[in-house]
Structure formats: C-alpha cells, structure tokens
Design an enzyme around this catalytic site. Structure first.
Site, mmCIF file in Angstrom:
data_model
loop_
_atom_site.group_PDB
_atom_site.id
_atom_site.type_symbol
_atom_site.label_atom_id
_atom_site.label_comp_id
_atom_site.label_asym_id
_atom_site.label_seq_id
_atom_site.Cartn_x
_atom_site.Cartn_y
_atom_site.Cartn_z
ATOM 1 N N TYR A 73 77.220 -58.028 -49.009
ATOM 2 C CA TYR A 73 78.083 -58.870 -49.845
ATOM 3 C C TYR A 73 78.966 -59.714 -48.950
ATOM 4 C CZ TYR A 73 81.649 -60.185 -53.309
ATOM 5 O OH TYR A 73 82.502 -60.881 -54.128
ATOM 6 N N ASP A 107 80.019 -60.583 -40.484
ATOM 7 C CA ASP A 107 81.031 -60.555 -41.541
ATOM 8 C C ASP A 107 81.772 -59.231 -41.424
ATOM 9 O OD1 ASP A 107 82.606 -60.505 -43.740
ATOM 10 O OD2 ASP A 107 81.013 -60.884 -45.208
ATOM 11 N N LYS A 146 90.740 -58.454 -45.771
ATOM 12 C CA LYS A 146 91.215 -57.092 -46.026
ATOM 13 C C LYS A 146 92.321 -56.623 -45.063
ATOM 14 C CE LYS A 146 87.374 -56.080 -48.976
ATOM 15 N NZ LYS A 146 86.034 -56.593 -48.903
HETATM 16 C C1 LIG Z 1 85.403 -57.883 -49.548
HETATM 17 C C2 LIG Z 1 84.390 -58.606 -48.769
HETATM 18 C C3 LIG Z 1 84.248 -60.005 -48.859
HETATM 19 C C4 LIG Z 1 85.003 -60.832 -49.853
HETATM 20 O O1 LIG Z 1 86.373 -60.804 -49.623
HETATM 21 P P1 LIG Z 1 87.361 -61.201 -50.834
HETATM 22 O O2 LIG Z 1 88.713 -61.133 -50.201
HETATM 23 O O3 LIG Z 1 87.130 -60.199 -51.906
HETATM 24 O O4 LIG Z 1 86.998 -62.567 -51.250
HETATM 25 C C5 LIG Z 1 83.350 -60.621 -48.015
HETATM 26 N N1 LIG Z 1 82.618 -59.915 -47.136
HETATM 27 C C6 LIG Z 1 82.724 -58.574 -47.025
HETATM 28 C C7 LIG Z 1 81.908 -57.853 -46.016
HETATM 29 C C8 LIG Z 1 83.608 -57.880 -47.852
HETATM 30 O O5 LIG Z 1 83.663 -56.547 -47.761
#
Ligand SMILES: *Cc1c(COP(=O)(O)O)cnc(C)c1O
Length: 428
Positions: free
Chosen positions: A144, A238, A266
């Site tokens: 994701y 990511d 995060k």
């Molecule tokens: C949470 C997450 C996102 C998206 O971040 P948001 O702040 O929710 O937009 C993208 N990539 C990874 C790996 C994530 O865990």
C-alpha cells in the site's frame, strides 16, 4: 464490555460521515462489531467514551512510538503552538527535522516535507517520472502506498500484468502505467520490465506492513536493485511505515540494499500529519523551485508538525538500545501468541522487525500477498473481537501490522497473553 455510547456515536457518525469514519479500515468492516470511539490516550492505553480501557497495539497505525500523549512530544507542540500554527513561510524547524532524517538515511541528501504518506509517495513518483522521462511504474500486489490514483492498483494474478484500477473513479488511462509484480518474486519484476517501454521506478515497502507484516527477502532486494540499475529505473523504498519503526535507519537497518528515493510519514510526524520524500541532491534538484517537477503544499512543513516530529526523532536517536528493547517486547508478544496457538492446535505465523510485528492465522510462512490471503480471516475476526472485549486493541484486519511502543511493559504483554490464552481456546 459495555460499548453503548460508542454504538450510539457510531450511528450518529454514519448520519454525516460516509460509513461513520474518515478512513475505511476504522469502520471494523472485516472483523464486525462497532469500533470504540476514543476519548483519550495515555501511555500504552486508550480509553473509549464508555470508559473502557484498551492496551493499544495500533498506536494510530504506527506514529506513536512513545505511546499516547507523550509528554515530550506534547510539550514540544504546545511550545510552538503559542507562537502560531502556520506561516506558509520557511521556519528553522524544517531544516532541523530535515537534517536529522538526512543524517540517518544513507542515499538521502535532501528531503521535502508534505502532509501525509499518500502525498509523499505521489510526489516521489512524479519526481521519478520527471527525472527519467518515463511513465510506467512497477508496484507489488499487497503493498500500500496511499490512495493516489496511479497507486491504487492491487492484487492481480500472480503474473505481471497491466493493472486495472481497484476503485471506481480511477481512470484506467492512469493505471495502465502501473505494472503489478509479486512481492519477493524477481521473475515477476523482470516480466514487468519486459512488458514496458520504459519503467521510471519500482516502488515497494521493503518491510511490507499493509498485507500484515511481510519483509522483503535480502536476495530479492539485491536482485531488484540490479534489475533497476540495468534498466535505469529508480528504486523507491516506501518507508512511511517502516521508517523509524523497523530500526533507527528504517528498513535499511535490515538490508544492505540502498534505494534511490525514500518516502516517510507516520513516526516522523510524532502523531501530527506529516510525510516526506528524499533522495540525492542530484535527483532532488529536479524538484521545483530548483527544477521543473512541480510539487507544493500550503501547510507543508508547518511548525506544529515539525516540532512533534523533531521531538520524536531526537529522542529516538538519543535513547540507546531503544529498538532492541522494542524488538524484544514484540518478540515476547508474538512468541507467546504462537505458543498459545500451537497449544490449541492453531497454526500461527509470526514476524517481528524492530517495533513492527505481525501474525497470520495461516498454515504456511507468508511471503507474498497471495500467501497472506490464504489466512483464516474468520478466525482472525473472532480473535480480534475476543481480544477487544478483553481490552486488548489489535489492528482490525488480518492485513495490518502491529506496533510496540516504549510505554508497553513486559507485564502488560503478559496480561495480553493471558487474555489470548482464553480467546484462542474459544476459537477451536
Ligand atoms: C500509511 C502508509 C501510506 C499512506 O500514508 P497516509 O499518511 O495514510 O497517507 C503510504 N505508504 C505506506 C507504506 C503506509 O504504511
């Protein structure tokens, strides 16, 4: 456990918010029941509006590595709030947080701050396309990367194939540039490259946390890097979730492979909305205003978010052995869960990377999204509900990672395991 106020609050929320929530997973769709509405958090615990207490292994989906209402973070925020919330003009806090991140992540010379992980990844992809002059990107099923159009393409078949959108409202014209590969399967990546006229970048969660916890294998990452280099495609890690979670150096504390770009979110916001993306000076020079690739944000780098992030990162750097302790506690929990499950004849696959952990009700080791999908989702739902009713708050989906924080003690973990003993017994 009485949750009557939450049940009422959820009904009211559904009157004016789609599904009653501002992010779909919060609605508890895959586990059933009503999500507790939260009043406040303190240390390891959250309290709902009915006054129930939960030991929280979700921590706002990752950011709260020092637990709820962490005094240092809150004080840092309160201090800057008094001087103003946002200026839309540069502040020194941005430089301070940027240099902390740059110092810890090898291939990164510069970062740009945004307001969410979604934005970070979306911008990184644009930069990769802008730099290479190519349109196609390769992503992996089960990874994701936020909800932006070209990344909202998920599981296809095992074979690499041009992606079809996984949501109405996403034009197929956009997702046709997103090629899907299987996690930990280098042949599927090679097939994507063979199918494409030009791949700008390959993006992955080097420690996937959005299909449950599924780390990329070292050999796979090495081969991935080699394929990218061979074709002149950029490799993007990511690390929105794994950054400052898997180790002080994110996933790079667990692999020798260096990406070309990294995305964050995060933890770097300490609980405030923040994202960031970084790369070498050379790559970042393509970004506006230095270069032609446009990217901007009214509230980007605002002092409140920067202060929360800075307080968090500085402490993570200062506290020696913090990740070792978090990992030991995460292992205590997952080893305990596995032993309990085995006693009851239930197969459980577990994994830990720093403060991230995961468990699958699955007969076999999980290496990809298709493996993860073979998990016993009904059993997971029952387990989740049972634990929630006993005040233990796990992520409300089999396809999410769990998180340890500094406020959760061994004693608290043992309490959770005692509850798990009873709940597992009811699952057979
Ligand atoms: C949470 C997450 C996102 C998206 O971040 P948001 O702040 O929710 O937009 C993208 N990539 C990874 C790996 C994530 O865990």
């Amino acid at each position: 456990m009485n949750r009557s106020k939450s049940i009422h609050a959820f009904e009211q929320a559904q009157q004016c918010i789609p599904g009653g929530v501002d992010s779909p997973v919060r609605a508890f769709g895959s586990v059933g029941g009503t999500p507790p509405f939260i009043q406040r958090g303190e240390g390891a615990y959250m309290y709902d509006i009915d006054g129930n207490r939960y030991l929280d292994f979700v921590q706002s989906w990752g950011p709260l590595i020092f637990g709820h209402s962490d005094e240092d973070t809150v004080n840092a925020v309160v201090n800057v709030v008094r001087d103003g919330l946002s200026f839309g003009a540069p502040t020194e806090l941005e430089t301070q947080l940027a240099s902390e991140i740059v110092e810890l992540f090898d291939p990164i010379d510069k970062v740009r701050f945004v307001n969410s992980g979604t934005e970070a990844v979306m911008s990184a992809i644009r930069l990769a396309r802008g730099v290479t002059g190519r349109d196609d990107i390769v992503k992996f099923t089960g990874c994701y990367h936020g909800h932006s159009d070209s990344l909202l393409v998920q599981a296809g078949s095992g074979a690499a194939t041009f992606g079809s959108p996984s949501s109405p409202g996403v034009p197929a014209d956009l997702t046709k540039h997103t090629l899907l590969a299987e996690f930990n399967d280098i042949e599927s990546v090679k097939k994507c490259f063979a199918d494409s006229d030009g791949v700008a970048c390959v993006i992955l969660e080097p420690i996937a946390g959005n299909m449950g916890l599924v780390p990329a294998q070292e050999k796979f990452l090495q081969e991935l890097k080699a394929v990218c280099e061979e074709h002149g495609a950029l490799l993007i890690f990511d690390e929105v979730m794994s950054g400052f979670r898997a180790s002080l150096h994110g996933a790079q504390g667990h692999t020798s492979v260096k990406p070309d770009m990294v995305t964050f979110g995060k933890v770097i916001g300490g609980g405030m909305p923040v994202g960031a993306f970084g790369a070498s000076s050379e790559l970042m020079a393509h970004l506006s205003p230095e270069g032609p690739v446009y990217q901007a944000g009214t509230l980007s780098g605002n002092p409140v978010a920067m202060a929360a992030g800075l307080a968090t990162i500085k402490r993570l750097k200062a506290e020696k052995n913090l990740y070792g302790e978090l990992e030991a506690k995460a292992k205590r929990l997952t080893d305990g869960l596995k032993a309990i499950a085995e006693n009851h004849g239930i197969a459980l696959q577990t994994g830990v990377r720093g403060s991230m952990f995961g468990f699958f009700f699955n007969e076999k080791e999980v290496k990809s999204f298709s493996d993860a999908q073979k998990s016993d989702l009904k059993r997971f739902a029952k387990f989740h509900q049972g634990m929630l009713d006993r005040g233990i708050y796990f992520a409300c989906s089999q396809f999410e990672a769990g998180f340890m924080n500094t406020q959760i003690t061994e004693g608290m973990i043992d309490v959770a395991l005692k509850e798990a003993e009873e709940v597992m017994g009811s699952l057979i």
